[in-house]
Design a protein around this motif. Sequence first.
Motif, short mmCIF file in Angstrom:
data_model
loop_
_atom_site.label_atom_id
_atom_site.label_comp_id
_atom_site.label_asym_id
_atom_site.label_seq_id
_atom_site.Cartn_x
_atom_site.Cartn_y
_atom_site.Cartn_z
N GLU B 624 0.84 -1.20 0.00
CA GLU B 624 0.00 0.00 0.00
C GLU B 624 0.88 1.26 0.00
O GLU B 624 0.66 2.18 -0.79
CB GLU B 624 -0.90 -0.02 1.25
CG GLU B 624 -1.93 1.06 1.32
CD GLU B 624 -3.06 0.92 0.28
OE1 GLU B 624 -3.35 -0.23 -0.13
OE2 GLU B 624 -3.60 1.96 -0.14
N GLU B 625 1.91 1.28 0.86
CA GLU B 625 2.81 2.44 0.93
C GLU B 625 3.59 2.62 -0.37
O GLU B 625 3.77 3.72 -0.87
CB GLU B 625 3.81 2.27 2.09
CG GLU B 625 3.19 2.45 3.46
CD GLU B 625 4.08 1.90 4.59
OE1 GLU B 625 3.86 2.32 5.72
OE2 GLU B 625 4.97 1.05 4.31
N ALA B 626 4.04 1.48 -0.92
CA ALA B 626 4.80 1.54 -2.18
C ALA B 626 3.91 2.12 -3.28
O ALA B 626 4.34 2.98 -4.06
CB ALA B 626 5.28 0.15 -2.56
N ALA B 627 2.65 1.65 -3.33
CA ALA B 627 1.72 2.12 -4.36
C ALA B 627 1.48 3.62 -4.22
O ALA B 627 1.43 4.36 -5.21
CB ALA B 627 0.41 1.35 -4.26
N GLU B 628 1.33 4.08 -2.99
CA GLU B 628 1.08 5.49 -2.73
C GLU B 628 2.23 6.34 -3.30
O GLU B 628 2.03 7.36 -3.95
CB GLU B 628 0.97 5.70 -1.20
CG GLU B 628 0.45 7.08 -0.78
CD GLU B 628 -0.96 7.36 -1.31
OE1 GLU B 628 -1.79 6.42 -1.32
OE2 GLU B 628 -1.22 8.50 -1.74
N ARG B 629 3.43 5.86 -3.06
CA ARG B 629 4.62 6.56 -3.53
C ARG B 629 4.65 6.65 -5.06
O ARG B 629 4.94 7.69 -5.63
CB ARG B 629 5.85 5.79 -3.03
CG ARG B 629 7.13 6.56 -3.15
CD ARG B 629 8.26 5.79 -2.53
NE ARG B 629 8.32 5.92 -1.09
CZ ARG B 629 9.43 5.72 -0.39
NH1 ARG B 629 10.54 5.34 -1.01
NH2 ARG B 629 9.44 5.85 0.91
N VAL B 630 4.29 5.54 -5.72
CA VAL B 630 4.29 5.51 -7.18
C VAL B 630 3.23 6.46 -7.73
O VAL B 630 3.48 7.23 -8.68
CB VAL B 630 4.06 4.07 -7.69
CG1 VAL B 630 3.92 4.05 -9.21
CG2 VAL B 630 5.21 3.16 -7.26
N VAL B 631 2.02 6.44 -7.12
CA VAL B 631 0.93 7.30 -7.58
C VAL B 631 1.36 8.77 -7.49
O VAL B 631 1.16 9.56 -8.42
CB VAL B 631 -0.36 7.05 -6.75
CG1 VAL B 631 -1.39 8.16 -7.01
CG2 VAL B 631 -0.94 5.69 -7.09
#
Lengths: 309, 637
Positions: B624-631
């Motif tokens: 979830e944190e990784a995805a947030e960073r990419v977004v």
Amino acid sequence: MTTPVPPPAEGVSLTHLQRLEAESIHILREVVANADNPVMLYSVGKDSAVMLHLAKKAFYPAPPPFPLLHVDTTWKFRAMYDMREKAAREAGMELIVHQNPEALARGINPFDHGGLHTDMWKTEGLKQALTKYNFDVAFGGARRDEEKSRAKERVFSFRTANHRWDPKNQRPELWKLYNTRKAKGESIRVFPISNWTELDIWQYIHLEGIDIVPLYFSAPRPTVTRGDLLLMVDDDRFRLEPGEVPVMRSVRFRTLGCYPLSGAVESTATTLPQVIQEMLLTTTSERQGRAIDHDQAASMEKKKQEGYF
Amino acid sequence: MTVATDPAYVTDALIAEDIDAYLTAHQHKTMLRFITCGSVDDGKSTLIGRLLYDTKMIFEDQLASLERDSKSVGTQGGEIDFALLVDGLAAEREQGITIDVAYRFFATEKRKFIVADTPGHEQYTRNMVTGASTADLAVVLIDARQGVLTQTRRHSYLVNLLGIRNIVLAINKMDLVGYSQARFDEIVEDYARFAKQIGMAAFTPIPISGLKGDNIATKSPDMPWYQGPALLRHLEEAPINTTRLQDHAFRMPVQWVNRPNLDFRGFAGQIGTGEVRPGDAIRVLPSGKTTRVKSIVSFDGDLPLAVAGQSVTLTFADEVDCSRGDVIVAADNPCEVADQFEATLVWMDEHEMLPGRPYLLKIGTQTVTATVTEPKYEVNVNTLEHLASKTLGLNAIGVVNIATDRAIPFEAYASNPDLGGFILIDRMTNATVAAGMIHFALRRSQNIHWQAVDISREAHAAQKAQKPAVVWFTGLSGSGKSTIANIVEKKLHALGRHTFLLDGDNVRHGLNRDLGFTDADRVENIRRVGEVARLMTDAGLIVLTAFISPFRSERRMVRELMAEGEFIEVWVNTPLEVAEGRDVKGLYRKARAGQLKNFTGIDSPYEPPEAAEIVVDTVTLSAEEAAERVVNAILSR
């Protein structure tokens, strides 16, 4: 499939100067399209004058999109400094003048220091300037007909991060496909007038009405003799022998450099056609007037490896 | 017999009497570039030295040193050894410098000449090819005592391969065969048979003696049976390539777009073939857009006409997209556009050719990525036999298929060297590794024309109010690529973005189900995905991809397919032991057991990115944190 169209009504044959001009313009544009930070080395001589003129043509109506760099030795003819300022102004280009600060501090001069004069002012000075301004491509006005070691020089000549020429690591140049890629830190010297001869240069200057330093034309000038060379006493820094008095002679120069190193020829040629006439009737090669080549055999080869043009 | 050493060709009289008349005459000289082929023994250096001497290109100081050297190191018994004027090769060899192409210059009243002087031995094939590439004419030297040798055949094959149409067969050392017409005729007949065999259309035989000066500047009194012109006269009258190329349809590769201000947009380039006038209808390839030439701008004023060989700047009547690498062609007679070709390659690098490896291909003013197949055959340049080969080494010549990463305008080399000749460049060393000549496009691409579309990619993107992009997730199997990509897509979707997720496993069920897991198939897998992703960015989408994509060069290939700034590489950095520990699909277990071959990380390498836009560490970050960073990274562009 393609089909050939009928030939034009009037057959158009490009002259040798038109072909040379088109090739040089192609080279100049190829660099500008690929380089990050190009510069044109401007030595104020006739070859530089032609190269600058070609650059104006290549990028017209824009001014040439790079600065001019003069690697100064403080020992050029006064008339060359005048011409330098004028040429840059008229081309609408920035002029960068670099003088090697160490050579300046040590007072390096052609009378006391011989080969060191060229090494420090020109070879070292050039490397310093290229590094200081981070230029990745430098145009130079060398020609292949000048000297034996230049006959095989590439148009795009690659230099290591230390500005050294590695003769084993030069690229084949096929058709007009120049490979301009380089690694970080490497640079390229590009010679757009490689295929011009001395006669081509003069004819083009004549045809295009290009402004050149008056030193190429004969006029009464104060001179002294040093061995085989006839030297002009351009200012009071010239070391005269005790009791020596400069003699006014009608002379001109075939090549220009530092005035105490540039041999003059006695001449009556005051117009371009007369200069060309003398050149065609002359019986000695162009570089004979340059003291730099007499230092040692294959000296150009060595100087080139060290970073001098 | 005396050695003819009087320079016989220059009209000193006119120079001295009327320099203005001389200059006017010489401004209208044409220029011929030629190459001399022959080994040292054939008298090549002597011939070039003689040409320089007879056209008075040798100055007194040079002559003095020549006379001195002829006595001390000359091979002519103290008489002038012309070879010394040009022979730098022995010295070069001693110094370990690349034996090279040297260019020499001389002129007559009618022409300026540039001679490419190259060594003749087989190990210098690349040098000869380089010299021949710019030549209008070739002088093939033969020693009259030796006749047609293997070396002669190789040189002739090469100049013919490079498309030189004017061939002079200079049968040299006629003085050593008693100026025999019978010997001359015998050699000509022998050579004619060979010329026919290699498809050489014509050649001009001239009997000469470089040493004695027979039939060089002036006709030889010792060979009254020879009716043709002396060599120099022939060189003065031979046709020049650029003149021939004027008869072809108009083509100009765009070198540089000149935009000094908002009111001026000029397209600079050197005209390859044909001619152009203001008002001419033209087409820009590969886009296919048409317009008319408004003006031919030059420093000396607008021109009414420009022809092949001239460097010009054109302006257009309409605002049409056109940039470096495009080719401007006659609207009603365009050239082909294709991305797969058959071509002849001359390999020029110490490192042999690697089929499948992406090289850079420069053609005209365009540089693209290209891959080369295994040679269909290699040519033995001495016997002309076709040999089976897996690769090409230094100086080898072979026929290959080439695929470029995008369609390029081209023509067969034989009809237009400007759009048919190319070089290959190694992407790591930046060395020029090969010269190539296109034969034809392969059928599969030949009949597909690039259709110009009215709704541009900008229009597609504007409608969706977003910047298209490819977000490329790379990493080991089980690193979390698909999981993170999936969350990223959900978040973007919720924010009203138009997206699509291309997943490795899913694509292999359809588009790529014919591919396995060998290195070659992995490369093709990524190429196809890259092409699909690019089409989707053309449609304005934000494309997310989740592929192991283990090789740097293929990720780079995809990056280069995309517009600047539209490729975002996300390295899902999970150490092998962590990924293997997770082993969600049980694949690592199978691979370790030897049931799965070519598994990345086990028996096939993973090359981590060197400059990924985003690196996510799945050991410290949740999905979830990784995805947030990419977004955030995508939206902040």
